[in-house]
Design a protein around this motif. Structure first.
Motif, PDB file in Angstrom:
ATOM      1  N   ALA A 190      24.508  10.860 -48.364  1.00 36.60           N
ATOM      2  CA  ALA A 190      23.420  11.017 -49.047  1.00 36.60           C
ATOM      3  C   ALA A 190      23.792  10.601 -50.610  1.00 36.60           C
ATOM      4  O   ALA A 190      22.721  10.145 -51.164  1.00 36.60           O
ATOM      5  CB  ALA A 190      23.332  12.495 -49.086  1.00 36.60           C
ATOM      6  N   TYR A 191      25.094  11.011 -50.972  1.00 42.22           N
ATOM      7  CA  TYR A 191      25.159  10.400 -52.536  1.00 42.22           C
ATOM      8  C   TYR A 191      24.940   8.885 -52.427  1.00 42.22           C
ATOM      9  O   TYR A 191      24.389   8.487 -53.530  1.00 42.22           O
ATOM     10  CB  TYR A 191      26.744  10.911 -52.650  1.00 42.22           C
ATOM     11  CG  TYR A 191      27.144  10.222 -54.114  1.00 42.22           C
ATOM     12  CD1 TYR A 191      27.025  11.028 -55.053  1.00 42.22           C
ATOM     13  CD2 TYR A 191      28.126   9.209 -54.050  1.00 42.22           C
ATOM     14  CE1 TYR A 191      27.595  10.578 -56.390  1.00 42.22           C
ATOM     15  CE2 TYR A 191      28.753   8.680 -55.316  1.00 42.22           C
ATOM     16  CZ  TYR A 191      28.069   9.313 -56.414  1.00 42.22           C
ATOM     17  OH  TYR A 191      28.960   9.015 -57.546  1.00 42.22           O
ATOM     18  N   GLY A 193      23.329   7.008 -50.683  1.00 46.36           N
ATOM     19  CA  GLY A 193      21.585   6.747 -50.672  1.00 46.36           C
ATOM     20  C   GLY A 193      21.325   6.831 -51.950  1.00 46.36           C
ATOM     21  O   GLY A 193      20.276   6.136 -52.364  1.00 46.36           O
ATOM     22  N   GLY A 194      21.673   7.928 -52.465  1.00 43.42           N
ATOM     23  CA  GLY A 194      21.015   8.122 -53.966  1.00 43.42           C
ATOM     24  C   GLY A 194      21.271   7.086 -55.028  1.00 43.42           C
ATOM     25  O   GLY A 194      20.514   6.807 -55.718  1.00 43.42           O
ATOM     26  N   VAL A 195      22.613   6.732 -54.991  1.00 41.94           N
ATOM     27  CA  VAL A 195      22.821   5.811 -55.835  1.00 41.94           C
ATOM     28  C   VAL A 195      22.484   4.222 -55.714  1.00 41.94           C
ATOM     29  O   VAL A 195      21.911   3.805 -56.534  1.00 41.94           O
ATOM     30  CB  VAL A 195      24.546   5.666 -56.090  1.00 41.94           C
ATOM     31  CG1 VAL A 195      24.944   4.457 -56.953  1.00 41.94           C
ATOM     32  CG2 VAL A 195      25.235   6.813 -56.282  1.00 41.94           C
ATOM     33  N   ARG A 197      19.403   3.906 -54.284  1.00 41.23           N
ATOM     34  CA  ARG A 197      17.942   4.190 -54.550  1.00 41.23           C
ATOM     35  C   ARG A 197      17.886   3.931 -56.375  1.00 41.23           C
ATOM     36  O   ARG A 197      16.914   3.201 -56.617  1.00 41.23           O
ATOM     37  CB  ARG A 197      17.355   5.349 -54.340  1.00 41.23           C
ATOM     38  CG  ARG A 197      16.668   5.339 -52.951  1.00 41.23           C
ATOM     39  CD  ARG A 197      15.924   6.541 -52.659  1.00 41.23           C
ATOM     40  NE  ARG A 197      16.634   7.823 -53.024  1.00 41.23           N
ATOM     41  CZ  ARG A 197      17.266   8.250 -52.128  1.00 41.23           C
ATOM     42  NH1 ARG A 197      17.546   7.770 -50.569  1.00 41.23           N
ATOM     43  NH2 ARG A 197      17.948   9.660 -51.958  1.00 41.23           N
ATOM     44  N   ALA A 198      18.739   4.606 -57.124  1.00 45.42           N
ATOM     45  CA  ALA A 198      18.897   4.630 -58.443  1.00 45.42           C
ATOM     46  C   ALA A 198      18.927   3.272 -58.816  1.00 45.42           C
ATOM     47  O   ALA A 198      18.330   2.414 -59.900  1.00 45.42           O
ATOM     48  CB  ALA A 198      19.772   5.484 -59.142  1.00 45.42           C
TER      49      ALA A 198
END
Ligand code: GTP
Ligand code: MG
Length: 205
Positions: A190-191, A193-195, A197-198
């Protein structure tokens, strides 16, 4: 994040020969035998994508794996193995130094530490070195299966206290993992995935 594909791309002794695609990249680093290669296999659910061994010093090259044909995981040689020759140590150090200095695709590093151990000078030095280079990193506590669940958070707190003594004010994000028990997989993915996306929303990707 769901992993739909995970493939080995290449092994290199030279940073200049690493893949040229400007895809998001994440590197796993830490002392020999801490569980870097095992964690890559756990995250990708591929038993022997990265080569592991009970003996320290298994990973000797920069290994790129492409995930979902969209981002790279990188398995690096470990540092700090006492029985490595001086020449080999110097070679690894140079390789790791070059990797972190030259790899512009690198979005974040995961610094792996054994959850059973106090911070080691070599790990604290490496964190400071990454920080000096403004490379974002997270701490990944490995082999959590070796401690009872109740003892895990305590071990992390104690680790953080010792980082504070060394002058760390803000703690990096951390993950508690076990490759043998599949612990921490969702959180790490999840981490990432978030990076990812950012990075894409920033218009750089
Ligand atoms: P180098 O490539 O030598 O730097 O080591 P590495 O950090 O890649 O470690 P590797 O993944 O090869 O694992 C080293 C040993 O630790 C192996 O015997 C693994 O089975 C064991 N190991 C790795 N992760 C875990 C874990 O989460 N729990 C337990 N109990 N053992 C683990
Ligand atoms: Mg390895």
């Amino acid at each position: 994040m769901k992993i739909t594909s995970a493939e080995f791309v290449c092994s290199n002794t030279e940073v200049a020969k690493c893949p040229g695609e400007p895809l998001p990249e994440y590197a796993f680093i830490g002392r020999s035998n801490v569980g870097k290669s095992s964690l890559i296999n756990m995250l990708t659910e591929r038993k022997s994508l990265a080569k592991t061994s009970g003996r320290p010093g298994k990973t000797q090259l920069i290994n790129h794996f492409i995930i979902n044909k969209d981002w790279f995981l990188v398995d690096l040689p470990g540092y700090g193995y006492a029985r490595t020759s001086k020449k080999q140590k110097a070679r690894f150090q140079k390789l790791i130094d070059k990797y972190f200095t030259q790899r512009t695709q690198l979005l974040a590093a995961f610094l792996l530490v054994d959850i059973r151990h106090d911070p080691q000078p070599i790990d604290l030095d490496f964190m400071e070195w990454l920080n000096g280079k403004s490379i974002p990193f997270s701490l990944v506590f490995t082999k959590a299966d070796k401690l009872k669940p109740g003892a895990r958070e305590h071990a992390v707190k104690s680790y953080q206290e010792k980082m504070k003594v060394r002058g760390w004010v803000e703690m990096p994000p951390y993950f508690i993992t076990s490759s043998s028990k599949n612990l921490g997989r969702e959180e790490l993915l999840a981490y990432i995935g978030g990076v990812n996306r950012a990075f894409r929303e920033s218009g750089k990707g």
